[in-house]
Design a protein around this motif. Structure first.
Motif, mmCIF file in Angstrom:
data_model
loop_
_atom_site.group_PDB
_atom_site.id
_atom_site.type_symbol
_atom_site.label_atom_id
_atom_site.label_comp_id
_atom_site.label_asym_id
_atom_site.label_seq_id
_atom_site.Cartn_x
_atom_site.Cartn_y
_atom_site.Cartn_z
ATOM 1 N N ALA A 22 0.378 -1.221 0.391
ATOM 2 C CA ALA A 22 -0.352 0.381 -0.298
ATOM 3 C C ALA A 22 0.762 1.597 0.047
ATOM 4 C CB ALA A 22 -0.885 -0.181 1.409
ATOM 5 N N PHE A 23 1.950 0.918 1.074
ATOM 6 C CA PHE A 23 3.214 2.182 0.929
ATOM 7 C C PHE A 23 3.583 3.059 -0.619
ATOM 8 C CE2 PHE A 23 7.160 4.094 1.240
ATOM 9 C CZ PHE A 23 7.228 5.466 2.418
ATOM 10 N N SER A 24 3.675 1.561 -1.667
ATOM 11 C CA SER A 24 4.829 1.661 -2.297
ATOM 12 C C SER A 24 3.702 1.815 -3.829
ATOM 13 C CB SER A 24 5.197 0.326 -2.850
ATOM 14 O OG SER A 24 6.135 -0.067 -1.618
ATOM 15 N N ASP A 25 2.869 1.688 -3.448
ATOM 16 C CA ASP A 25 1.895 2.100 -4.107
ATOM 17 C C ASP A 25 1.408 3.977 -4.085
ATOM 18 O OD1 ASP A 25 1.721 -0.151 -5.969
ATOM 19 O OD2 ASP A 25 -0.334 -0.655 -4.420
ATOM 20 N N GLY A 26 1.397 4.382 -2.850
ATOM 21 C CA GLY A 26 0.571 5.329 -2.567
ATOM 22 C C GLY A 26 1.985 6.338 -3.166
ATOM 23 N N ALA A 91 15.225 -2.395 1.856
ATOM 24 C CA ALA A 91 15.214 -2.425 0.482
ATOM 25 C C ALA A 91 14.416 -1.349 -0.576
ATOM 26 C CB ALA A 91 15.504 -3.491 0.324
ATOM 27 N N ASN A 92 13.264 -1.799 -0.108
ATOM 28 C CA ASN A 92 12.384 -0.987 -0.795
ATOM 29 C C ASN A 92 12.803 0.333 -0.396
ATOM 30 O OD1 ASN A 92 9.778 -1.749 -2.139
ATOM 31 N ND2 ASN A 92 8.530 -0.133 -0.114
ATOM 32 N N LEU A 93 12.503 1.362 0.518
ATOM 33 C CA LEU A 93 12.166 2.443 0.813
ATOM 34 C C LEU A 93 13.902 3.070 -0.362
ATOM 35 C CD1 LEU A 93 11.744 2.325 4.622
ATOM 36 C CD2 LEU A 93 10.520 3.509 2.447
ATOM 37 N N LEU A 95 14.467 1.564 -3.140
ATOM 38 C CA LEU A 95 14.252 1.598 -4.072
ATOM 39 C C LEU A 95 13.027 3.260 -4.671
ATOM 40 C CD1 LEU A 95 13.243 0.384 -7.913
ATOM 41 C CD2 LEU A 95 11.430 -0.786 -6.183
ATOM 42 N N LEU A 96 12.149 3.185 -3.150
ATOM 43 C CA LEU A 96 11.509 4.051 -3.363
ATOM 44 C C LEU A 96 12.311 5.671 -3.838
ATOM 45 C CD1 LEU A 96 8.210 2.734 -1.498
ATOM 46 C CD2 LEU A 96 8.770 3.359 -3.653
ATOM 47 N N PHE A 97 13.178 5.651 -2.827
ATOM 48 C CA PHE A 97 13.910 6.855 -2.758
ATOM 49 C C PHE A 97 14.762 7.186 -4.756
ATOM 50 C CE2 PHE A 97 18.685 8.756 -2.688
ATOM 51 C CZ PHE A 97 18.496 9.621 -2.812
ATOM 52 N N TRP A 98 15.015 6.587 -4.836
ATOM 53 C CA TRP A 98 15.752 6.688 -6.035
ATOM 54 C C TRP A 98 14.148 6.983 -7.464
ATOM 55 C CZ3 TRP A 98 20.439 8.064 -6.140
ATOM 56 C CH2 TRP A 98 21.439 7.827 -5.954
ATOM 57 N N LEU A 99 13.600 5.718 -7.502
ATOM 58 C CA LEU A 99 12.089 6.669 -8.196
ATOM 59 C C LEU A 99 11.380 8.200 -7.870
ATOM 60 C CD1 LEU A 99 10.363 2.732 -8.140
ATOM 61 C CD2 LEU A 99 11.826 4.436 -9.797
ATOM 62 N N SER A 100 11.844 8.123 -7.030
ATOM 63 C CA SER A 100 11.483 9.870 -6.071
ATOM 64 C C SER A 100 11.930 11.266 -6.427
ATOM 65 C CB SER A 100 11.355 9.415 -5.030
ATOM 66 O OG SER A 100 13.171 9.580 -3.813
ATOM 67 N N LEU A 101 13.036 10.210 -7.471
ATOM 68 C CA LEU A 101 14.431 11.527 -7.657
ATOM 69 C C LEU A 101 13.681 11.463 -9.555
ATOM 70 C CD1 LEU A 101 17.404 10.870 -5.921
ATOM 71 C CD2 LEU A 101 16.049 12.855 -5.714
ATOM 72 N N TRP A 134 17.471 -4.418 -8.566
ATOM 73 C CA TRP A 134 17.640 -6.033 -8.928
ATOM 74 C C TRP A 134 18.001 -6.323 -7.291
ATOM 75 C CZ3 TRP A 134 22.874 -7.013 -7.533
ATOM 76 C CH2 TRP A 134 23.246 -8.349 -7.652
ATOM 77 N N THR A 135 18.431 -5.141 -6.549
ATOM 78 C CA THR A 135 19.088 -5.394 -4.808
ATOM 79 C C THR A 135 17.532 -6.114 -4.165
ATOM 80 O OG1 THR A 135 20.535 -3.722 -5.120
ATOM 81 C CG2 THR A 135 19.588 -4.483 -3.020
#
Length: 210
Positions: A22-26, A91-93, A95-101, A134-135
Motif C-alpha cells: 500500500a505504501f509503495s503504491d501510494g 531495500a524497498n525504501l 528503491l522508492l528513494f531513487w524513483l522519487s527523484l 535488483w537488490t
C-alpha cells in the motif's frame, strides 16, 4: 500462550506485506502526480503555445512508462512473497528513494530540451533505480529461498542484468551524443514494456500441478 505465538507471527508478517504494498503504491502514485504538475498550463489559448511544452510532454511520457513498468513488476514481485522483514523494508525504501527523484530529472530534461547533462543525470537515476530493484529482488529471493516462486520465475534475470549494462552505456554516450543515450533509454523501456509474465506463469504451473 506458546501455541498462539506462530499465529501472531504469521499475522504480523501478512500485515507488513500489505502495508509495504500500500505504501509503495501510494508513493508511485504521488511520483506520477508530481510529474504531471511539471507540465504548466499555457498562458495563451492557441496551439502555438503547446509547441514549447512538447519536450516536457515527451519526457513525461517516457518517465510515466518507466514508473508504470516499476509498479507492474513490483506488484508481481510482492505477490510472489509471503512475508517481509527489516531488510526488505529498507531495500524497498531504497528503491522508492531513487524513483522519487525521477520527477526532478524528468522536468529538468524536458525544460532544457534533452541537453547532455540532463540526459546523464536521467540515466544515472534510471541505473540506480534498476540497481535498487535488483537488490530488493535478490533480498526477497534470499529471504524466501532458492526454491521460492520468485527465485524460479526470475531465473538468471537476463533482462535485469542487460538493462543495467545498457544504462551504463547510455550514460557514457550522454557526454558525447545525448540522442544515442535517449534512444537507449527508450529501447530499455520497450524491453520491459512487454509484460513480464514469468511470475504469472510460475503460479499457473503450480496451480496445474496441484
Amino acid at each position: 500462550m506458546e501455541l498462539s505465538k506462530p499465529c501472531i507471527t504469521e499475522k504480523y508478517n501478512f500485515m507488513n506485506k500489505n502495508r509495504l504494498e500500500a505504501f509503495s503504491d501510494g508513493v508511485l502514485a504521488i511520483i506520477i502526480t508530481i510529474m504531471i504538475l511539471e507540465i504548466k498550463i499555457p498562458e495563451t489559448p492557441d496551439f502555438k503555445a503547446l509547441q514549447s511544452l512538447f519536450p516536457i510532454f515527451i519526457s513525461y511520457v517516457l518517465s510515466f512508462i518507466y514508473i508504470g513498468i516499476y509498479w507492474n513488476n513490483h506488484h508481481h514481485m510482492l505477490h510472489s512473497t509471503t512475508s517481509v522483514n527489516g531488510k526488505i523494508l529498507w531495500a524497498n525504501l531504497h528503491l522508492l528513494f531513487w524513483l522519487s527523484l525521477i520527477p526532478f530529472a524528468t522536468g529538468w530534461m524536458g525544460e532544457n530540451h534533452f541537453a547532455k547533462a540532463t540526459m546523464t543525470v536521467y540515466g544515472i537515476l534510471l541505473f540506480m533505480s534498476a540497481l535498487a530493484y535488483w537488490t530488493l529482488q535478490n533480498i526477497l529471493i534470499k529471504s524466501h529461498g532458492k526454491n521460492s516462486v520468485l527465485s524460479k520465475a526470475v531465473g538468471s534475470d537476463f533482462k535485469g542484468k542487460a538493462s543495467l549494462v545498457l544504462y551504463l552505456i547510455a550514460i557514457a554516450f550522454s557526454f558525447f551524443n545525448e540522442w544515442i543515450s535517449g534512444g537507449i533509454y527508450i529501447v530499455v523501456a520497450l524491453i520491459w514494456l512487454v509484460p513480464d509474465k514469468r511470475i504469472e506463469r510460475m503460479f499457473e504451473s503450480l496451480a496445474s500441478e496441484s
